[in-house]
Design a protein around this motif. Structure first.
Motif, short mmCIF file in Angstrom:
data_model
loop_
_atom_site.label_atom_id
_atom_site.label_comp_id
_atom_site.label_asym_id
_atom_site.label_seq_id
_atom_site.Cartn_x
_atom_site.Cartn_y
_atom_site.Cartn_z
N GLY A 186 7.28 -0.07 5.19
CA GLY A 186 6.15 -0.24 4.30
C GLY A 186 4.93 -0.80 5.00
N LYS A 187 3.79 -0.67 4.34
CA LYS A 187 2.54 -1.24 4.84
C LYS A 187 1.97 -2.15 3.76
CE LYS A 187 -0.35 1.19 7.29
NZ LYS A 187 -0.44 0.37 8.53
N GLN A 247 0.81 -1.22 0.00
CA GLN A 247 0.00 0.00 0.00
C GLN A 247 0.84 1.27 0.00
OE1 GLN A 247 -2.26 -1.01 3.60
NE2 GLN A 247 -4.08 -1.32 2.31
N SER A 248 1.89 1.29 0.82
CA SER A 248 2.70 2.51 0.93
C SER A 248 4.09 2.19 1.47
CB SER A 248 2.01 3.53 1.85
OG SER A 248 1.90 3.02 3.17
N VAL A 249 5.03 3.11 1.20
CA VAL A 249 6.39 2.99 1.73
C VAL A 249 6.86 4.39 2.13
CG1 VAL A 249 8.79 2.40 1.26
CG2 VAL A 249 6.95 0.99 0.29
N ALA A 250 7.34 4.52 3.35
CA ALA A 250 8.01 5.74 3.80
C ALA A 250 9.50 5.45 3.90
CB ALA A 250 7.47 6.18 5.15
N GLN A 268 -0.06 -5.31 7.81
CA GLN A 268 1.19 -5.42 8.55
C GLN A 268 2.13 -4.29 8.15
OE1 GLN A 268 2.70 -9.28 7.49
NE2 GLN A 268 1.18 -10.40 8.69
N ASP A 269 2.93 -3.83 9.12
CA ASP A 269 3.99 -2.86 8.88
C ASP A 269 5.32 -3.60 8.77
OD1 ASP A 269 2.34 -0.55 8.95
OD2 ASP A 269 2.33 -0.64 11.14
N SER A 311 13.64 -3.44 -0.23
CA SER A 311 13.56 -4.76 0.40
C SER A 311 12.93 -4.59 1.77
CB SER A 311 14.95 -5.39 0.53
OG SER A 311 14.88 -6.64 1.17
N LEU A 312 11.77 -5.24 1.98
CA LEU A 312 11.03 -5.16 3.23
C LEU A 312 10.95 -6.54 3.87
CD1 LEU A 312 8.10 -2.89 2.00
CD2 LEU A 312 10.10 -2.17 3.31
N ASP A 313 11.17 -6.61 5.18
CA ASP A 313 11.14 -7.88 5.91
C ASP A 313 9.77 -8.11 6.55
OD1 ASP A 313 13.83 -8.40 5.34
OD2 ASP A 313 14.49 -7.21 7.06
#
Length: 280
Positions: free
Chosen positions: A175-176, A148-151, A198-199, A227-229
């Motif tokens: 990210g979300k 949905q989004s990334v800061a 989830q965040d 890259s998000l875990d």
């Protein structure tokens, strides 16, 4: 789509090059900037990804769901993407490219030709990452993540050449995602045992080119890898529902059901962007 964006950026740079270079042969990059960027992004398809099962509900995944004769109920296998039908023979469609749009605020400081700075950014997107498993029934079971989004907060190091700034960038990201589950199985009952949203924490790295059009306005073309875990697994319990007692998900010694999740614990994207920045 990636090639269209790249060509568009090249046309913008070419059409504005001669006049801008004359007016802005050596611009000063020191100061604050506000920018808007947008583009396409694709996810890393993990061809080896599978679904994992916890048959005795002890929190340990990696067990096999078997039929009454003892055969592997998921022997048809798994594939990345959304299913083309209920059987493995139809395969899966790859996850489609998504789009994103971001706003950013940055600050740069210039020493000679070297420019260092930082940028804070918030992006909205619709990227998806799916995996599907097939049973011998036949039936399909799909887990899908929607970004949905990334800061992000990134550092930037660049080299100024006339009106152009060539740079590399990297930093932290958060990210979300929204999780979804789909199945062609209309007999069993499916219940999520964790939050749909989830965040995720992670990082970004990439590089690009910023080209000064006027003393305050510049055009941007860049590539960003994210890259998000995934720390909290999205788990779906396959319960009995209207299924008979011989259903593989409720066979003894546990007749309550089977907890299921996907094996990948990362959400990775490749983003190709173009945009504009205004310098204060």
């Amino acid at each position: 789509m990636k090639h269209v964006l790249a060509a568009g950026a090249a046309i913008v740079l070419t059409s504005t090059g001669a006049g801008s270079a004359a007016a802005q042969s050596n611009p000063d990059w020191t100061g604050f900037s506000f920018g808007i960027v947008g583009g396409v992004l694709s996810t890393d398809d993990d061809e080896d990804e599978v679904l994992l099962f916890d048959r005795n509900l002890d929190g340990t995944f990696g067990e096999t769901v078997t039929t009454v004769p003892g055969a592997n109920a998921f022997s048809p296998g798994f594939c990345g993407g959304s299913p083309n039908g209920t059987s493995a023979g139809g395969g899966c469609d790859d996850d489609k490219e998504g789009v994103e749009a971001a706003i950013r605020l940055g600050y740069d400081y210039q020493w000679g030709a070297i420019v260092v700075g930082a940028v804070g950014e918030f992006a909205g997107s619709n990227a998806e990452d799916s995996v599907t498993g097939f049973t011998t029934t036949p039936a399909s079971y799909t887990f899908k993540r929607h970004l949905q989004s990334v800061a992000a907060l990134r550092l930037r190091l660049g080299y100024a050449v006339g009106p152009a700034l060539i740079y590399g960038t990297g930093g932290v990201a958060r990210g979300k995602i929204d999780n979804r589950f789909f199945s062609s199985n209309g007999v069993n009952q499916f219940t999520t045992t964790s939050d749909d949203e989830q965040d995720l924490d992670g990082w970004q790295a990439g590089g690009g080119l910023e080209y000064r059009l006027t003393p305050r306005l510049s055009v941007i073309g860049e590539y960003i890898y994210t890259s998000l875990d995934v720390e909290d697994d999205f788990v779906v319990r396959f319960g009995r529902g209207a299924a008979p007692a011989t259903n593989p998900f409720i066979l003894p010694p546990n007749t309550t059901g089977t907890d299921t999740m996907r094996s990948s614990d990362e959400f990775n994207t490749h983003s190709f962007r173009i945009g504009m920045a205004y310098r204060f």
